[in-house]
Design a protein around this motif. Structure first.
Motif, short mmCIF file in Angstrom:
data_model
loop_
_atom_site.label_atom_id
_atom_site.label_comp_id
_atom_site.label_asym_id
_atom_site.label_seq_id
_atom_site.Cartn_x
_atom_site.Cartn_y
_atom_site.Cartn_z
N PRO B 24 0.80 -1.22 0.00
CA PRO B 24 0.00 0.00 0.00
C PRO B 24 0.84 1.28 0.00
O PRO B 24 0.42 2.30 0.52
CB PRO B 24 -0.76 -0.13 1.32
CG PRO B 24 0.22 -0.82 2.23
CD PRO B 24 1.06 -1.70 1.37
N GLN B 25 2.02 1.19 -0.62
CA GLN B 25 2.85 2.39 -0.66
C GLN B 25 3.19 2.74 -2.11
O GLN B 25 4.32 3.17 -2.39
CB GLN B 25 4.12 2.16 0.15
CG GLN B 25 3.80 2.01 1.63
CD GLN B 25 5.04 1.93 2.48
OE1 GLN B 25 6.06 1.40 2.06
NE2 GLN B 25 4.97 2.47 3.69
N ARG B 26 2.24 2.53 -2.99
CA ARG B 26 2.49 2.85 -4.39
C ARG B 26 2.65 4.36 -4.56
O ARG B 26 1.97 5.15 -3.89
CB ARG B 26 1.34 2.36 -5.27
CG ARG B 26 1.31 0.83 -5.43
CD ARG B 26 0.27 0.41 -6.44
NE ARG B 26 -0.95 1.19 -6.28
CZ ARG B 26 -1.77 1.52 -7.27
NH1 ARG B 26 -1.51 1.13 -8.50
NH2 ARG B 26 -2.87 2.20 -7.04
N LEU B 27 3.52 4.73 -5.48
CA LEU B 27 3.79 6.15 -5.71
C LEU B 27 3.25 6.54 -7.08
O LEU B 27 3.28 5.74 -8.02
CB LEU B 27 5.30 6.41 -5.66
CG LEU B 27 6.03 5.94 -4.39
CD1 LEU B 27 7.52 6.18 -4.53
CD2 LEU B 27 5.48 6.65 -3.15
N TYR B 28 2.80 7.77 -7.19
CA TYR B 28 2.30 8.28 -8.47
C TYR B 28 3.46 8.98 -9.17
O TYR B 28 4.22 9.72 -8.54
CB TYR B 28 1.18 9.28 -8.21
CG TYR B 28 0.69 10.02 -9.44
CD1 TYR B 28 -0.27 9.47 -10.28
CD2 TYR B 28 1.19 11.28 -9.76
CE1 TYR B 28 -0.73 10.16 -11.39
CE2 TYR B 28 0.75 11.98 -10.87
CZ TYR B 28 -0.22 11.40 -11.69
OH TYR B 28 -0.66 12.10 -12.79
N GLY B 29 3.58 8.71 -10.44
CA GLY B 29 4.64 9.38 -11.19
C GLY B 29 4.18 9.76 -12.58
O GLY B 29 3.18 9.22 -13.09
N CYS B 30 4.91 10.67 -13.20
CA CYS B 30 4.66 11.01 -14.60
C CYS B 30 5.98 10.91 -15.34
O CYS B 30 6.96 11.56 -14.98
CB CYS B 30 4.13 12.44 -14.73
SG CYS B 30 2.39 12.60 -14.33
N HIS B 31 5.98 10.06 -16.36
CA HIS B 31 7.18 9.88 -17.17
C HIS B 31 7.09 10.82 -18.38
O HIS B 31 6.11 10.79 -19.11
CB HIS B 31 7.26 8.42 -17.62
CG HIS B 31 8.43 8.13 -18.51
ND1 HIS B 31 8.43 7.09 -19.40
CD2 HIS B 31 9.64 8.73 -18.62
CE1 HIS B 31 9.59 7.07 -20.05
NE2 HIS B 31 10.34 8.06 -19.59
N HIS B 32 8.11 11.65 -18.54
CA HIS B 32 8.21 12.50 -19.73
C HIS B 32 9.31 11.89 -20.61
O HIS B 32 10.49 12.06 -20.31
CB HIS B 32 8.62 13.93 -19.34
CG HIS B 32 7.61 14.65 -18.50
ND1 HIS B 32 6.96 15.79 -18.93
CD2 HIS B 32 7.15 14.43 -17.25
CE1 HIS B 32 6.15 16.22 -17.97
NE2 HIS B 32 6.25 15.41 -16.94
N PRO B 33 8.94 11.16 -21.65
CA PRO B 33 9.97 10.56 -22.52
C PRO B 33 10.71 11.66 -23.29
O PRO B 33 10.18 12.76 -23.46
CB PRO B 33 9.17 9.69 -23.48
CG PRO B 33 7.78 9.68 -22.98
CD PRO B 33 7.59 10.87 -22.12
N PRO B 34 11.92 11.35 -23.79
CA PRO B 34 12.68 12.39 -24.50
C PRO B 34 11.98 12.81 -25.78
O PRO B 34 11.46 11.97 -26.52
CB PRO B 34 14.01 11.72 -24.79
CG PRO B 34 13.81 10.27 -24.58
CD PRO B 34 12.64 10.10 -23.66
N GLN B 35 11.96 14.12 -26.03
CA GLN B 35 11.32 14.64 -27.25
C GLN B 35 12.35 14.90 -28.34
O GLN B 35 12.02 14.89 -29.51
CB GLN B 35 10.59 15.96 -26.94
CG GLN B 35 9.54 15.86 -25.86
CD GLN B 35 8.38 14.97 -26.26
OE1 GLN B 35 7.78 15.17 -27.29
NE2 GLN B 35 8.09 13.97 -25.44
N ALA B 36 13.59 15.16 -27.94
CA ALA B 36 14.62 15.46 -28.94
C ALA B 36 14.91 14.19 -29.74
O ALA B 36 14.73 13.07 -29.25
CB ALA B 36 15.88 15.95 -28.25
N SER B 37 15.34 14.40 -30.99
CA SER B 37 15.53 13.25 -31.87
C SER B 37 16.58 12.29 -31.32
O SER B 37 16.47 11.09 -31.48
CB SER B 37 15.93 13.74 -33.26
OG SER B 37 17.04 14.60 -33.13
N ARG B 38 17.58 12.86 -30.65
CA ARG B 38 18.60 11.97 -30.11
C ARG B 38 18.56 12.03 -28.58
O ARG B 38 18.87 13.05 -27.97
CB ARG B 38 19.97 12.44 -30.62
CG ARG B 38 21.06 11.47 -30.32
CD ARG B 38 22.32 11.90 -31.02
NE ARG B 38 23.47 11.33 -30.34
CZ ARG B 38 24.72 11.66 -30.59
NH1 ARG B 38 24.97 12.58 -31.50
NH2 ARG B 38 25.70 11.11 -29.95
N GLY B 39 18.13 10.93 -27.97
CA GLY B 39 17.99 10.89 -26.52
C GLY B 39 19.34 10.88 -25.82
O GLY B 39 20.36 10.54 -26.40
#
Lengths: 288, 279
Positions: B24-39
């Motif tokens: 019961p300790q799940r965390l909320y997150g938001c993943h922002h994947p790389p937008q630039a052509s070369r990560g």
């Protein structure tokens, strides 16, 4: 109780959290009621002081499916790509949230809740979408349409300042807005002696629109619960500007209202937060 | 390779919300994947402030995540246990738990991005927690501390002052509410503060945190007053490789955000610093 992160909407850019009980709804599948918590102002979907999280968890334990989400450009949600004005986009996005719950969980009837501008949005959608059966409006703002707003000072002076020692001190020390007070007094007198006066002022358009909203709310039997932390909120403007319609809805039980004492606009005191949760859960248990 | 930092909204910024960790300790997150052509070959975890400061600075942290993802980084924004959208109640949280949460978040972004190297950026208490987490996390390669909480007692004093300002503003309606002893939570502008939490916060002192010299360290303040800079200089005394940067910009971004502008200069500086570490 389970919480799921949701990415939804036509552009898949709206973000929210779905909270639901681990068991099947205590209300039964056919009568499942969804609750939407609409983000207020610039606060994201956890709500001011995280109060939406507490509310969602409490209501889910009562068997409701609860979605709290941020309007576009707020919190985690992305910006809109079109130029739809805010009073239209909040309707559109709330309807997208209802569509999402309908698809995911088969929910067909909804109660909308919000604080401040979230309450304003809930009121607007309640008047526009027949799936809405109720709305909890916490510190609902002064009703407005583009370009017109019911002058905030009218109700403020008569309901709050008149009984406030600080206001009288400011008045005596020449720190008050005397022009505003005069305008308000002038408005009040004309309203008293000239029936139909409001329809001849700049408020005519918004009054007409609000009247239509209230007619729609009556027709669909939408239950409204106003929770105010002071005596000069949006509900009081409805009373001030359309006393006939307001009183009729109140007498028929469609409008309930309560004054939440000991709280500021965003309900920071913990005791007031607990009281708010109690009020809402009691009302929901009684009405749905 | 350095990447141009875009701050227009023309780019479609992808955000993926999710829960991670164990119930019961799940965390909320938001993943922002790389937008630039070369990560980039590393990922970034953003460590937010707590309590009312979390609410007020949420959008700034979002904006920082967007800029970093446009620069090519995988970014994870997340909420600590009992905070924001994560499971638990605020009063169940603790400094120890929140520091563990940063470790969990680092593990999560490593899996999601496939990048073993991670940078931490923390704001206020988030910066302090990030520093503590980095002490025993070998994957952290750099930390940016934005207005870190250096002394727990002073932080508590600031919270108390904010609460008094709030009570004063609303004195016609709200009576002062304060806990009196053990087990009785005090409250500070909308959030409870338990006795245990207070004890933990009082013990915070970054003078005792020494990081490995392999971890790049940037401390940022928006005040140019002497006191603020000399406070940050103490970090440099313990960690000689640290860089201290004063960026005149919007101050106190964790307070009353609707009255403040976006601190663009600070955000761009932080992104550039991390980008340069990659170059």
């Amino acid at each position: 109780m389970k919480e799921h992160a949701l990415l939804f909407g036509r552009d898949r850019s709206l973000i929210g959290v779905l909270t639901e009980s681990g068991n099947a709804s205590s209300h039964g599948e056919n009568s499942l009621t969804g609750v939407l918590l609409l983000s207020s102002g610039l606060d994201h979907h956890v709500g001011p002081n995280r109060i939406y999280v507490k509310l969602a968890r409490l209501l889910s334990e009562m068997g409701f499916v609860v979605l709290r989400f941020s309007f576009s450009g707020i919190g985690d949600s992305g910006p809109r790509r079109d130029k739809l004005p805010a009073d239209k986009s909040v309707i559109d996005e709330t309807q997208q949230a209802m569509d999402c719950l309908e698809r995911m969980r088969g929910v067909k009837k909804f109660v909308l809740m919000g604080l401040c501008s979230g309450a304003g949005a809930a009121f607007l959608v309640a008047a526009h979408d027949q799936r809405v059966r109720g709305a909890v409006l916490i510190n609902a703002p002064v009703p407005k349409t583009p370009g017109t707003e019911l002058a905030p000072q009218h109700t403020y002076y008569w309901r709050r300042a008149l009984f406030n020692l600080q206001s009288w001190k400011r008045f005596l020390y020449r720190e008050s807005d005397y022009q505003g007070i005069w305008k308000s007094l002038n408005f009040k007198i004309k309203k008293l002696i000239w029936p139909g006066y409001i329809e001849n002022t700049e408020y005519a358009l918004i009054i007409r629109e609000l009247r239509e909203f209230l007619q729609s709310i009556r027709k669909n039997n939408v239950q409204l619960f106003f929770i105010n932390t002071d005596e000069a909120g949006g509900e009081h403007y409805l009373h001030e500007f359309m006393p006939g319609e307001y009183t009729s809805l109140k007498n028929s039980g469609i409008i309930c209202s309560i004054l939440l004492k000991g709280a500021d606009h965003v309900i920071r005191p913990l005791a007031a937060q607990s009281r708010l949760l109690e009020l809402i859960s009691n009302w929901m248990a009684e009405k749905f | 390779m350095q990447t141009k930092i875009h701050d227009t909204v023309d780019v479609r910024d992808e955000v993926v919300p999710f829960y991670f960790g164990t119930s019961p300790q799940r965390l909320y997150g938001c993943h922002h994947p790389p937008q630039a052509s070369r990560g980039k070959s590393s990922a970034v975890v953003l460590c937010p402030a707590i309590g009312q400061e979390y609410n007020q600075s949420h959008r700034v942290i979002y904006q920082l995540a967007v800029l970093l993802s446009r620069a090519g980084f995988h970014v994870l924004r997340f909420d600590y246990f009992g905070c924001g959208d994560s499971e638990g109640e605020f009063e169940q949280g603790s400094i120890v738990q929140w520091t563990k949460d940063i470790h969990t978040a680092v593990g999560e972004i490593q899996v999601r991005s496939g990048q073993p190297r991670v940078y931490l950026i923390g704001l206020r208490m988030g910066a302090t927690l990030a520093m503590q987490a980095a002490v025993d996390c070998c994957h952290v390669k750099g930390i940016c501390l934005w207005e870190p909480v250096l002394c727990g007692n002073r932080y508590l004093q600031e919270l108390a002052e904010s609460h008094l300002v709030f009570l004063d503003e609303w004195r016609h309606k709200i009576k002062q509410t304060r806990g009196t002893g053990e087990g009785s939570p005090e409250e500070f502008t909308g959030y409870p503060l338990t006795y245990e939490m207070r004890r933990e916060m009082e013990a915070i002192n970054t003078d005792h945190i020494k990081l490995s010299s392999g971890i790049r360290l940037l401390a940022v303040t928006n005040y140019d007053e002497l006191g603020c800079v000399s406070d940050l200089d103490r970090i440099k005394e313990i960690n000689p490789h640290a860089k201290i940067q004063v960026i005149p910009d919007q101050t106190k971004v964790w307070k009353e955000f609707y009255r403040r502008l976006t601190p663009h200069k600070t955000l761009r500086h932080i992104v550039k610093w991390i980008d340069n570490l990659q170059a």
